[in-house]
Write a protein that holds these residues in place. Structure first.
Motif, PDB file in Angstrom:
ATOM      1  N   PHE A  20      -3.335   4.114  -8.130  1.00 35.54           N
ATOM      2  CA  PHE A  20      -3.114   3.964  -6.695  1.00 35.54           C
ATOM      3  C   PHE A  20      -3.529   5.210  -5.906  1.00 35.54           C
ATOM      4  O   PHE A  20      -4.068   5.111  -4.810  1.00 35.54           O
ATOM      5  CB  PHE A  20      -1.643   3.682  -6.391  1.00 35.54           C
ATOM      6  CG  PHE A  20      -1.169   2.315  -6.802  1.00 35.54           C
ATOM      7  CD1 PHE A  20      -2.000   1.215  -6.793  1.00 35.54           C
ATOM      8  CD2 PHE A  20       0.140   2.125  -7.196  1.00 35.54           C
ATOM      9  CE1 PHE A  20      -1.558  -0.044  -7.159  1.00 35.54           C
ATOM     10  CE2 PHE A  20       0.604   0.869  -7.570  1.00 35.54           C
ATOM     11  CZ  PHE A  20      -0.244  -0.212  -7.544  1.00 35.54           C
ATOM     12  N   GLU A 122      -7.567  -0.959  -3.104  1.00 34.74           N
ATOM     13  CA  GLU A 122      -6.694  -2.133  -3.106  1.00 34.74           C
ATOM     14  C   GLU A 122      -6.747  -2.927  -4.413  1.00 34.74           C
ATOM     15  O   GLU A 122      -5.827  -3.694  -4.713  1.00 34.74           O
ATOM     16  CB  GLU A 122      -7.047  -3.056  -1.928  1.00 34.74           C
ATOM     17  CG  GLU A 122      -6.915  -2.402  -0.569  1.00 34.74           C
ATOM     18  CD  GLU A 122      -5.543  -1.793  -0.319  1.00 34.74           C
ATOM     19  OE1 GLU A 122      -4.540  -2.394  -0.740  1.00 34.74           O
ATOM     20  OE2 GLU A 122      -5.488  -0.713   0.293  1.00 34.74           O
ATOM     21  N   THR A 125      -3.757  -3.071  -6.931  1.00 27.63           N
ATOM     22  CA  THR A 125      -2.590  -3.788  -6.399  1.00 27.63           C
ATOM     23  C   THR A 125      -2.665  -5.270  -6.761  1.00 27.63           C
ATOM     24  O   THR A 125      -1.667  -5.868  -7.174  1.00 27.63           O
ATOM     25  CB  THR A 125      -2.504  -3.621  -4.868  1.00 27.63           C
ATOM     26  OG1 THR A 125      -2.475  -2.230  -4.562  1.00 27.63           O
ATOM     27  CG2 THR A 125      -1.284  -4.312  -4.311  1.00 27.63           C
ATOM     28  N   LEU A 129       0.043  -7.214  -9.175  1.00 24.88           N
ATOM     29  CA  LEU A 129       0.769  -8.422  -8.771  1.00 24.88           C
ATOM     30  C   LEU A 129       0.566  -9.549  -9.780  1.00 24.88           C
ATOM     31  O   LEU A 129       1.533 -10.188 -10.216  1.00 24.88           O
ATOM     32  CB  LEU A 129       0.317  -8.867  -7.384  1.00 24.88           C
ATOM     33  CG  LEU A 129       0.732  -7.982  -6.216  1.00 24.88           C
ATOM     34  CD1 LEU A 129       0.017  -8.405  -4.949  1.00 24.88           C
ATOM     35  CD2 LEU A 129       2.232  -7.996  -6.029  1.00 24.88           C
TER      36      LEU A 129
END
Length: 141
Positions: A20, A122, A125, A129
């Motif tokens: 991240f 991004e 992420t 998920l």
């Protein structure tokens, strides 16, 4: 066995911290026009990638496989597990792509913009998920 899973989860958290944050550093690095600031980003990026990210990647893999071996028959026959493994492999590739951009930035040869790195940032992420939902929803409640 539970301590193996605990170390695996800790390693995953540390690895994702790098996945991240490193591309976010790339954003700031590419936005800067000051060479002294760019040089500082180079140090931060290298330490994050080599000191936290890569060791965490290896610990994630080692302790994840160690956990899996306790119930190999279950995992090998579970579709969710193989999807998750494909996602993990995708993250390993992403990790190495980060290393590629790190080398480009450290040699002042990167042509990517801060906008590119904002979008690039991004990707983990989405993988996180999908992975969490796969693991949590593998069995009906």
């Amino acid at each position: 066995m539970l301590w193996v899973k605990a170390i695996h989860v800790i390693a995953v958290v540390c690895w994702f911290a790098m996945l991240f944050y490193l591309p976010r550093l790339f954003v700031y690095h590419t936005m800067s026009d000051n060479q002294a600031i760019k040089d500082q980003f180079k140090v931060m990026e290298r330490k994050l990638y080599r000191g936290i990210g890569t060791p965490s990647l290896w610990l994630t893999i080692i302790f994840g496989l160690w956990s899996v071996h306790y119930a190999w028959e279950y995992y090998v026959s579970s579709t969710w597990f193989w999807i998750k493994m494909a996602l993990v492999l995708t993250l390993v590739v992403y990790h190495h792509i980060c290393g590629y951009y790190l080398r480009q930035l450290s040699n002042d040869q990167c042509t990517k913009s801060h906008v590119f790195f904002r979008w690039f940032n991004e990707f983990p992420t989405i993988i996180l998920l999908a992975s969490v939902f796969l693991v949590v929803l593998k069995q009906p409640l």
